[in-house]
Design a protein around this motif. Structure first.
Motif, PDB file in Angstrom:
ATOM      1  N   GLU A  90      -0.931   1.937 -10.258  1.00 11.12           N
ATOM      2  CA  GLU A  90      -1.513   2.408  -9.002  1.00 11.12           C
ATOM      3  C   GLU A  90      -2.889   3.058  -9.160  1.00 11.12           C
ATOM      4  O   GLU A  90      -3.572   3.289  -8.172  1.00 11.12           O
ATOM      5  N   ARG A  94      -8.255  -1.150  -5.362  1.00  6.96           N
ATOM      6  CA  ARG A  94      -7.587  -2.448  -5.247  1.00  6.96           C
ATOM      7  C   ARG A  94      -8.318  -3.533  -6.019  1.00  6.96           C
ATOM      8  O   ARG A  94      -7.715  -4.259  -6.805  1.00  6.96           O
ATOM      9  N   ASN A  97      -8.083  -3.103  -9.762  1.00  6.41           N
ATOM     10  CA  ASN A  97      -6.757  -3.427 -10.275  1.00  6.41           C
ATOM     11  C   ASN A  97      -6.495  -4.927 -10.288  1.00  6.41           C
ATOM     12  O   ASN A  97      -5.856  -5.435 -11.212  1.00  6.41           O
ATOM     13  N   ARG A 129      -2.057  -4.158  -8.189  1.00  2.28           N
ATOM     14  CA  ARG A 129      -0.959  -3.188  -8.061  1.00  2.28           C
ATOM     15  C   ARG A 129       0.047  -3.568  -6.972  1.00  2.28           C
ATOM     16  O   ARG A 129       0.902  -2.764  -6.600  1.00  2.28           O
ATOM     17  N   ASP A 130      -0.032  -4.801  -6.472  1.00  5.87           N
ATOM     18  CA  ASP A 130       0.775  -5.202  -5.325  1.00  5.87           C
ATOM     19  C   ASP A 130       2.239  -5.494  -5.615  1.00  5.87           C
ATOM     20  O   ASP A 130       3.020  -5.647  -4.694  1.00  5.87           O
TER      21      ASP A 130
END
Length: 181
Positions: A90, A94, A97, A129-130
């Motif tokens: 996390e 976005r 990551n 991180r999804d």
């Protein structure tokens, strides 16, 4: 916390085109029941995950041993394709990551190729991180999410599971191009 930086982006020649379907004669020809049995065999006898330190795509000693076992298994099963999923924890934004997860998947893919697995058999997808496997504020949770996962029989370029809520949930990478959005 590691002070090492990420390796440079994956060069276009290291990326493969997952295409609309698996190359002829590969996983597309394997019956679903057989594919499930192969996946279970891979997970239980070899292991499907490689873990990373925070902010890196470095492959450590334990990861190298796991990759050698994965490559040996894949070479014994020449009709099996795979997708290397890259994941991140996390921490960070976005886009950062997604990028780190793409680099991790690419590093692991390249190591499998270096060990003898044919390049056209391995696609990569970056989830960032999804898709966490652990959610808590502790470091042990973040460590579980910094991973690359080999998904057996999935190098078919199916993009349906990559999209959700109107945004891209992962990126498939094609040779000589930017990631497919």
């Amino acid at each position: 916390t590691s002070t090492q930086s990420l390796p440079p982006p994956i060069p276009p020649q290291a990326r493969i085109d997952p295409g609309p379907s698996a190359p002829a004669g590969l996983a597309a020809d394997i019956a679903p029941e057989r594919l499930q049995a192969l996946t279970e065999d891979f997970k239980s006898n070899v292991g499907d995950r490689i873990f990373f330190a925070e902010g890196t795509a470095d492959v450590g000693t334990r990861a190298r041993a796991a990759l050698e076992a994965q490559a040996a298994w894949l070479m014994r099963k020449p009709k099996v394709t795979a997708t290397m999923e890259g994941h991140a924890d996390e921490r960070g934004g976005r886009e950062q990551n997604v990028k780190v997860s793409e680099v991790r998947a690419g590093v692991v893919r390249q190591r499998l190729i270096d060990l003898g697995v044919e390049a056209q058999r391995i696609a990569i997808v970056a989830y960032g991180r999804d898709r966490p496997v652990a959610t808590c504020a502790e470091a042990r949770c973040a460590a579980q999410n910094r991973r690359a996962v080999v998904v057996i029989g999935a190098a078919e370029g199916k993009r349906t599971e990559l999209q959700g809520r109107g945004d891209v949930r992962g990126r498939l990478v094609s040779p000589g191009s930017e990631p497919v959005q």
